[in-house]
Enzyme design. Structure first.
Site, short mmCIF file in Angstrom:
data_model
loop_
_atom_site.label_atom_id
_atom_site.label_comp_id
_atom_site.label_asym_id
_atom_site.label_seq_id
_atom_site.Cartn_x
_atom_site.Cartn_y
_atom_site.Cartn_z
N HIS A 246 0.81 -1.22 0.00
CA HIS A 246 0.00 0.00 0.00
C HIS A 246 0.84 1.28 0.00
O HIS A 246 0.30 2.38 -0.11
CB HIS A 246 -0.94 0.00 1.21
CG HIS A 246 -2.25 0.68 0.95
ND1 HIS A 246 -2.47 1.48 -0.13
CD2 HIS A 246 -3.41 0.67 1.65
CE1 HIS A 246 -3.71 1.95 -0.10
NE2 HIS A 246 -4.30 1.48 0.98
N ASP B 277 -2.40 1.46 -4.57
CA ASP B 277 -3.67 1.71 -3.90
C ASP B 277 -4.72 0.69 -4.34
O ASP B 277 -4.50 -0.10 -5.27
CB ASP B 277 -4.16 3.13 -4.20
CG ASP B 277 -3.23 4.19 -3.61
OD1 ASP B 277 -2.69 3.95 -2.51
OD2 ASP B 277 -3.05 5.25 -4.24
#
Length: 436
Positions: free
Chosen positions: A408, A412
């Site tokens: 992350h 995304d």
């Protein structure tokens, strides 16, 4: 009769030494050309060393658990004839391993030049690619490096030397100001503190073998570095199953190779990576390195219960037939300890087939320095609702779960989810007329 020095062969880019695991023959035993005589381990892979000549082992120079340098003699053989290899030949064997060619160095250093670190080293300070990478990551300056006493060939700094220096470095300030890792990200420890576990009567204590220790260290490090997020999807692979059933017998007869589902999964993943190339990246400090090549790692379980990840190099350039052959070859050599160190290097994205164990889904750990990994579950027949021109119907279909875990920091939910959806679409819409 003559003496022949069995040398530790070159084992690929960045590998300068190996640990002796087991001698397969004893002193006094006769060996034939190409016999595997000793099992060795590097920080990449375990493998066997064959003898290039026939003869009798008269002396073993490196015992179990001892470390040998590339080009160093590990045993002496008695062979027919008058001439064996000489000391000067031994030095010639060492030189290529000790000094990588310009092309190799360029390939290794290119991503480092784009990194945020300002650490640079002069040409008179030779560092192996692995040691240089550790120095870059730990922000160790050239001045500091010159204070490290190397235990390697001709006093060179080995991996153990620099890791020992890092562990004893304490709070000593770095000589270079620019950090390699992002300032907002704390530097991870190599391994987590071990918990104290009570041992009861009858419990068995099993020491980790070398490979299990490496796996444990790498998995802890990977979880500490990358914040993992996972997306899931269920995919109808009925067309894939039909296509394989139609082609597997003819393919095996023609090529002498098994046709598994893995080449199809790899093909779908490669096409999805081409659609979303920012999945094929690595993180270096505050920079993202976008990889040119698509090298697919495939997690492979070994007979001893350990795990290794051989790599399909340039998978985007291979046909389905080529992928099938590459996958079968790597899987066979992995399970028979025939992999070379370079076979496990350079992966840019990894696939883990948890379905091979009958599991429906899994959430594997992203191997560093990659930023994503795909887990493929078992293919199961289930009733499913299909939309037809005459309305919805229920039919028996071959369904499979996939999970996509991603880093992350740079991936995304939209990118990670769309990448997974494209793999799903390629598999669901598999053309039954695809040629192989």
């Amino acid at each position: 009769m003559a003496e022949y020095k069995l040398l530790l062969p070159s084992m690929g880019e960045g590998v300068m030494e190996a640990t002796i695991i087991t001698w397969l023959f004893n002193e006094g035993d006769n060996v034939k050309e190409d016999d595997s005589v000793v099992e060795i381990a590097t920080d990449k892979v375990d493998s066997d060393v064959p003898t290039p000549v026939s003869g009798k082992i008269v002396k073993i120079l490196k015992q179990k658990d001892e470390v040998a340098k590339v080009g160093e003699a590990i045993a002496i053989l008695e062979i027919e004839g008058e001439g064996g290899n000489t000391a000067s030949e031994e030095v010639k064997t060492e030189a290529p391993a000790a000094t990588p060619d310009n092309e190799t160095l360029k390939a290794i250093e290119e991503p480092l030049k784009t990194a945020a670190s300002n650490v640079e080293f002069s040409g008179d300070l030779y560092l192996s690619p692995l040691v240089k990478s550790i120095a870059q990551q730990e922000n160790i300056s050239e001045t500091e490096l010159k204070t490290i006493k190397g235990s390697g060939l001709e006093g060179r700094i080995t991996k153990e030397d620099i890791l020992a220096y890092v562990s004893n470095r304490g709070s000593q300030p770095a000589q270079q100001a620019a950090p390699v890792q992002a300032a907002s990200t704390p530097k991870p420890a190599v391994s987590a503190p071990a918990a104290t576990v009570p041992v009861s009567a009858g419990d068995e204590i099993i020491p980790m073998d070398r490979m299990r220790k490496i796996i444990a260290e790498n998995m802890v490090k990977a979880k500490q570095i990358a914040p993992h997020v996972t997306s899931f999807i269920e995919t109808d692979v009925t067309n894939v199953v039909k296509w394989r059933n139609k082609n597997k017998a003819a393919f095996e007869k023609r090529e002498g190779e098994k046709l598994t589902f893995m080449p199809i999964f790899v093909k779908a993943v490669v096409k999805a990576i081409q659609d979303f190339p920012m999945i094929n990246v690595s993180v270096s400090g505050e920079n993202i390195i976008k990889k040119k090549n698509i090298n697919i790692g495939m997690a492979t379980a070994l007979p001893d219960g350990n795990l290794i990840v051989p790599v399909i190099k340039n998978a985007d350039q291979l046909s389905l037939s080529g992928l099938a052959k590459a996958i079968n070859d790597l899987a066979y050599r992995a399970r028979n300890k025939k992999l070379r160190p370079e076979d496990t290097q350079g992966a840019t994205y990894t696939i883990s087939n948890v379905g091979s164990f009958g599991n429906l889904m899994g959430t594997p750990i992203i191997p560093q320095p990659q930023v994503a990994i795909l887990a493929i579950g078992a293919i199961v027949k289930k009733p499913a609702v299909l939309e037809t021109a005459d309305g919805d119907v229920i039919a028996i279909r071959n369904l499979m779960f996939m999970s996509h875990s991603y880093d992350h920091r740079v991936v995304d939910g939209s990118l990670g989810g769309m990448m997974l959806k494209h793999v799903h679409d390629y598999l669901e819409n598999w053309d039954l007329n695809t040629e192989i």
